[in-house]
Design an enzyme around this catalytic site. Structure first.
Site, PDB file in Angstrom:
ATOM      1  N   SER A 118      73.385 -64.247  61.228  1.00  0.00           N
ATOM      2  CA  SER A 118      73.406 -64.652  59.825  1.00  0.00           C
ATOM      3  C   SER A 118      72.890 -63.509  58.947  1.00  0.00           C
ATOM      4  CB  SER A 118      72.529 -65.889  59.643  1.00  0.00           C
ATOM      5  OG  SER A 118      72.625 -66.353  58.329  1.00  0.00           O
ATOM      6  N   GLY A 119      73.678 -63.120  57.930  1.00  0.00           N
ATOM      7  CA  GLY A 119      73.262 -62.044  57.025  1.00  0.00           C
ATOM      8  C   GLY A 119      73.764 -60.677  57.425  1.00  0.00           C
ATOM      9  N   THR A 123      81.134 -62.749  56.246  1.00  0.00           N
ATOM     10  CA  THR A 123      81.957 -63.363  55.190  1.00  0.00           C
ATOM     11  C   THR A 123      82.578 -62.284  54.306  1.00  0.00           C
ATOM     12  OG1 THR A 123      80.635 -65.371  55.220  1.00  0.00           O
ATOM     13  CG2 THR A 123      81.900 -64.960  53.227  1.00  0.00           C
ATOM     14  N   ASN A 168      70.140 -64.981  53.902  1.00  0.00           N
ATOM     15  CA  ASN A 168      71.405 -64.571  53.304  1.00  0.00           C
ATOM     16  C   ASN A 168      71.648 -65.379  52.031  1.00  0.00           C
ATOM     17  OD1 ASN A 168      74.129 -64.077  52.845  1.00  0.00           O
ATOM     18  ND2 ASN A 168      74.808 -64.679  54.879  1.00  0.00           N
ATOM     19  N   SER A 171      75.260 -67.659  52.515  1.00  0.00           N
ATOM     20  CA  SER A 171      75.435 -67.976  53.935  1.00  0.00           C
ATOM     21  C   SER A 171      76.494 -69.061  54.127  1.00  0.00           C
ATOM     22  CB  SER A 171      74.093 -68.457  54.501  1.00  0.00           C
ATOM     23  OG  SER A 171      74.237 -68.822  55.845  1.00  0.00           O
ATOM     24  N   SER A 172      77.455 -68.818  55.021  1.00  0.00           N
ATOM     25  CA  SER A 172      78.464 -69.844  55.344  1.00  0.00           C
ATOM     26  C   SER A 172      77.765 -70.949  56.122  1.00  0.00           C
ATOM     27  CB  SER A 172      79.578 -69.257  56.225  1.00  0.00           C
ATOM     28  OG  SER A 172      80.162 -68.154  55.605  1.00  0.00           O
ATOM     29  N   GLY A 395      76.723 -67.309  61.739  1.00  0.00           N
ATOM     30  CA  GLY A 395      76.130 -66.417  62.743  1.00  0.00           C
ATOM     31  C   GLY A 395      74.933 -67.049  63.425  1.00  0.00           C
ATOM     32  N   GLU A 397      71.383 -67.970  64.387  1.00  0.00           N
ATOM     33  CA  GLU A 397      70.221 -67.967  63.486  1.00  0.00           C
ATOM     34  C   GLU A 397      68.992 -68.608  64.125  1.00  0.00           C
ATOM     35  OE1 GLU A 397      71.527 -69.837  59.831  1.00  0.00           O
ATOM     36  OE2 GLU A 397      71.150 -71.837  60.586  1.00  0.00           O
TER      37      GLU A 397
END
Length: 645
Positions: A118-119, A123, A168, A171-172, A395, A397
């Site tokens: 994540s981050g 995306t 993030n 973040s998705s 991602g 996390e």
């Protein structure tokens, strides 16, 4: 900046200005290719010159710059179009162009797997690739609409499916797989999106330093006065319980007002009618009003709603009968001796029912939104098409408190890591063995053992969780934890406080279990696992939504559901099945890989955290990948394909 002549061609040396020659552009050319220190040193040198892309053969390593770089211009896009893969400096566009060219030449399907924690920039990478195809592929005036819709589906899905987290700012919170369909001339003619497990719990609860989904703040900040007045909303997000738990409704790096304008424009191009939007915003506002409903206790200990102002707005916006809605939020319909009886709820259960309905409304509306976008992207003609799939999924996390959502997200990442191992490290080495080529095996960690721990039939964590959810009697999160200890307690990648040694025990609570994932260990709090996996909505609340006058609600909650007495599949099982079918989709296509790396925890430009990056290089298996690429063959094609070509 590269100088490009009018034809968009570029001399290779001209494009490779001195700055681009920092370090090596392909790790395969590293002298000390087995040294992790040399690998990191090359990555660092390039990153410090804002050279965020480096190859390992045809795999792209991308380090998040946390700043805007001037390398995504139309000039750059034209520069990479139709150029041999290794002729120009490493770039996302080279990966995108290569997949496109091979698809056009060999008429086969491709996918680009973008992975990382994540981050790390997944995306953004996905959006840049989509933009590249929109600009560089052949098009006609008629196809322009398809192109615009493909591009503008992104801001809509981000508004409803992304949120600011600690890791993030965008973040998705759902998984997305998008197929871009091309005709025989290579023009994009349609698309289809599959979405995976939206994080509904975020609607009713956010951790400190996090926000709810972007759309709520965009509507309040950017919606015009008349719209807000019609929805019964005020500009100030501090007024809404569901928006303030993270204590950061305003974020300097996010321009909600501007994003609202982009989303509004996107809606008009994607074919949403005014009626659709009226009903959609009505649902978004209803969720905010739901969060502000407060329950009090009457003299019998039953929940009542004293202030009816919020419920009146919900009744208006969802087209639901006021008294029936009020009753549904404070009572539960139960079956007793073949008749239905209304049982009053206590205050705790009433809050639970309120949150359950908010999550259900939002989750199903998101699915409706994806279906609506898909119908506007659908290509109606039946001629054969090829596709390039883009996978942008949440991602890996690790948070301070990891719950059911993180468990699902990290399981998903285990599956994708396994796919990557299967299709690269494992498949290639097995191929050489099969062909009788002299080959020194390169060892790697195969995370199948962790995937099995989670998903194995009757034995895995998901099966044990489902058993607890479905068995008669008093099942609790603690009884689930005990079952785990009993059934998977001897697994090398699983530990609880009871099973841990003295040193480890201190860091695990009584309600926790710890999994040793491929990317590191994660401690999960079992509290809420059963409730989130069951994801049940009281029957009378479902009845209210099925009879709503809001057309989107009626599409989301079908009357036929009320007649179906079968218990729906649990959330974890649905997710497991959808991941299995996603892997099947991907296995049937030619792969390209982008591995995204997060350089530091503070989203700081130019900061290269050695410890953090070394950890990612290790668990992403980049060193093993480099060794296989270096020792293996650069070109591998089946005889038939080679001969045909």
């Amino acid at each position: 900046k590269e100088e490009v002549d009018e034809n968009g061609d570029a001399n290779m040396e001209g494009a490779l200005i001195a700055r681009d020659k920092v370090g090596v552009q392909d790790f395969v050319l590293l002298d000390s290719h087995t040294s992790e220190a040399a690998f990191l040193n090359n990555l660092r040198k390039r990153y410090q010159e804002n050279l965020i892309y480096t190859y390992i053969g045809s795999l792209l390593v991308s380090v998040n710059p946390y700043q805007e770089l001037d390398i995504y211009t139309v000039t750059q896009m034209k520069l990479y179009r139709g150029v041999n893969f290794f002729e120009l400096p490493p770039h996302l566009y080279a990966i995108a162009d290569n997949a496109y060219r091979v698809m056009c030449n060999e008429y086969n399907n491709h996918f680009i797997l973008i992975s990382g924690e994540s981050g790390a920039g997944k995306t953004e990478a996905s959006k840049k690739i989509l933009q590249y195809y929109a600009v560089t592929c052949p098009t006609t005036e008629q196809l322009q609409t398809v192109r615009d819709r493909l591009l503008l589906s992104n801001p809509v899905l981000e508004a409803f499916g992304n949120a600011k987290t600690l890791r993030n700012d965008n973040s998705s919170r759902f998984g997305k797989y998008m197929d871009i369909q091309f005709d025989f001339k290579g023009a994009p003619v349609g698309g289809h999106i599959l979405s995976y497990l939206i994080e509904k719990s975020r609607v009713v609860h956010q951790n400190h330093g996090e926000r709810n989904f972007h759309i709520f703040y965009q509507l309040l900040e950017g919606g015009d006065k008349d719209l807000l007045c019609w929805l019964g909303l005020e500009r100030n997000p501090q007024k809404y319980t569901y928006l303030i738990q993270g204590r950061c409704a305003k974020v300097f790096s996010i321009n909600d007002k501007n994003d609202w304008k982009i989303v509004r424009k996107a809606f008009s191009i994607i074919d949403f009618t005014e009626k659709d939007l009226e009903h959609l915003f009505g649902i978004v506002a209803s969720v905010l009003h739901l969060g502000n409903i407060q329950f009090e206790e009457d003299s019998n200990g039953h929940a009542i709603i004293r202030d009816g102002s919020q419920i009146k707005w919900i009744s208006k916006l969802l087209g639901a009968h006021l008294s029936i809605l009020q009753e549904a939020l404070t009572h539960r319909k139960i079956e007793a001796r073949s008749e239905e009886v209304l049982s009053p709820l206590n205050v705790d259960l009433a809050f639970y029912a309120r949150d359950a309905v908010a999550k259900a409304i939002y989750g199903r509306t998101f699915t409706w939104l994806v279906n609506k976008i898909n119908s506007s992207l659908a290509n109606k003609d039946s001629t054969k098409k090829t596709v390039i799939g883009l996978l942008d999924i949440y991602g890996f996390e690790v948070l301070d408190t990891n719950s059911f959502e993180q468990f699902c997200i990290n399981y998903c990442n285990e599956k994708l890591q396994q796919l990557l191992i299967e299709m690269t490290l494992k498949a290639e080495q097995e191929e050489y063995e099969l062909e009788g080529i002299e080959w020194e095996p390169i060892p790697y960690f195969n995370n199948k053992i962790i995937c099995d721990l989670v998903e194995q039939k009757h034995k895995g964590i998901i099966s044990i969780l489902d058993e607890e959810c479905l068995r008669p009697g008093e099942a609790t999160d603690l009884s689930f934890l005990e079952k785990l200890e009993e059934k998977v307690g001897d697994h090398a990648h699983f530990v609880t406080r009871k099973l841990a040694d003295q040193k480890t025990r201190k860091s695990i609570d009584w309600v926790d279990f710890r999994l040793l994932h491929y990317a590191g260990e994660v401690t999960y709090c079992a509290v809420g696992f059963l409730e989130k996996n069951n994801d049940l909505l009281y029957r009378n609340l479902k009845e209210v939504l099925c009879n709503s006058k809001n057309s989107i609600m009626r599409d989301c909650f079908l009357l036929s559901e009320l007649d179906n007495r079968r218990r729906p599949e649990t959330v974890a099982t649905q997710f497991k099945n959808s991941l299995t079918s996603l892997i099947e989709i991907l296995m049937s296509k030619e792969p390209s890989y982008i591995r995204c790396i997060k350089p530091n925890e503070n989203k700081e430009p130019g900061k290269f955290d050695d410890f953090l990056i070394r950890h990612q290089v290790k668990y992403l298996g980049l060193m093993e990948h480099l060794r296989v690429r270096r020792a293996g063959f650069a070109y591998r094609r089946k005889y038939e394909l080679f001969l045909q070509r």
